[in-house]
Design a protein around this motif. Structure first.
Motif, short mmCIF file in Angstrom:
data_model
loop_
_atom_site.label_atom_id
_atom_site.label_comp_id
_atom_site.label_asym_id
_atom_site.label_seq_id
_atom_site.Cartn_x
_atom_site.Cartn_y
_atom_site.Cartn_z
N PRO A 1 89.50 -25.96 78.04
CA PRO A 1 90.08 -26.84 79.06
C PRO A 1 90.01 -26.20 80.44
O PRO A 1 89.74 -25.02 80.59
CB PRO A 1 91.52 -27.03 78.60
CG PRO A 1 91.80 -25.94 77.63
CD PRO A 1 90.49 -25.44 77.11
N CYS A 21 92.90 -24.12 72.35
CA CYS A 21 93.87 -25.15 72.73
C CYS A 21 95.08 -24.53 73.40
O CYS A 21 96.06 -25.21 73.70
CB CYS A 21 94.32 -25.93 71.49
SG CYS A 21 93.01 -26.96 70.81
N HIS A 47 92.19 -30.91 81.91
CA HIS A 47 91.00 -31.63 81.44
C HIS A 47 90.38 -30.90 80.26
O HIS A 47 90.37 -29.67 80.20
CB HIS A 47 89.94 -31.71 82.55
CG HIS A 47 90.35 -32.58 83.68
ND1 HIS A 47 89.86 -33.85 83.83
CD2 HIS A 47 91.19 -32.37 84.72
CE1 HIS A 47 90.38 -34.39 84.93
NE2 HIS A 47 91.19 -33.51 85.48
N ASP A 48 89.82 -31.68 79.34
CA ASP A 48 89.03 -31.16 78.24
C ASP A 48 87.59 -31.07 78.72
O ASP A 48 87.03 -32.07 79.15
CB ASP A 48 89.15 -32.08 77.03
CG ASP A 48 88.44 -31.53 75.82
OD1 ASP A 48 88.26 -30.30 75.74
OD2 ASP A 48 88.07 -32.33 74.95
N TRP A 49 87.02 -29.89 78.65
CA TRP A 49 85.65 -29.74 79.11
C TRP A 49 84.70 -30.18 78.01
O TRP A 49 84.92 -29.96 76.83
CB TRP A 49 85.35 -28.29 79.48
CG TRP A 49 83.96 -28.14 79.98
CD1 TRP A 49 83.53 -28.30 81.25
CD2 TRP A 49 82.80 -27.84 79.21
NE1 TRP A 49 82.18 -28.11 81.33
CE2 TRP A 49 81.70 -27.84 80.08
CE3 TRP A 49 82.57 -27.59 77.87
CZ2 TRP A 49 80.40 -27.57 79.66
CZ3 TRP A 49 81.29 -27.33 77.44
CH2 TRP A 49 80.22 -27.32 78.34
N SER A 57 83.43 -36.37 77.79
CA SER A 57 83.49 -35.09 78.47
C SER A 57 84.43 -35.17 79.66
O SER A 57 84.52 -36.18 80.35
CB SER A 57 82.11 -34.63 78.91
OG SER A 57 81.62 -35.48 79.91
N ILE A 61 93.57 -34.53 79.37
CA ILE A 61 94.30 -34.40 78.11
C ILE A 61 95.78 -34.13 78.33
O ILE A 61 96.57 -34.19 77.40
CB ILE A 61 93.68 -33.32 77.21
CG1 ILE A 61 93.62 -31.97 77.92
CG2 ILE A 61 92.29 -33.75 76.75
CD1 ILE A 61 93.14 -30.82 77.05
#
Length: 111
Positions: A1, A21, A47-49, A57, A61
């Motif tokens: 992230p 996580c 953000h989730d990369w 993408s 999150i």
């Protein structure tokens, strides 16, 4: 992230921390924002990369409720609640269920 912080028109993005996580960013990941008014708010999104070709993408999150500049020193080093993002036009409805915590450090620098 990775994190995306926004204060007025200035935005900063942290480096990506891969395959976890429970990310931790090093002490050299800092950014100075110029504050013009104590009533400004800081927006923080997690953000989730993902690769640019992937459909999900860089999704948000987690999202912190806007933080007043006046209150930043008070929350420095403390748990800032994160909420699942909701796609809403109303600011009060933009935050879903709690989904974790974020710890940030803030300091005032006189210029």
């Amino acid at each position: 992230p990775y994190l995306r912080l926004k204060l007025s028109a200035t935005e900063w993005q942290s480096p990506v921390v891969y395959k976890t996580c429970d990310p931790e960013w090093t002490e050299d990941n800092v950014h100075d924002f110029i504050v013009y008014d104590w009533a400004q708010t800081l927006r923080v999104d997690v953000h989730d990369w993902g690769p640019s070709w992937a459909p999900d993408s860089n999704d948000v999150i987690g999202r912190a409720k806007p933080l007043l500049v006046l209150d930043l020193l008070e929350v420095s080093g403390r748990a800032i609640p994160l909420y699942e993002p909701n796609e809403a036009n109303n600011l009060d409805d933009m935050f879903g269920k709690p989904c974790g915590y974020l710890y940030l450090d803030f300091a005032w620098l006189d210029i």
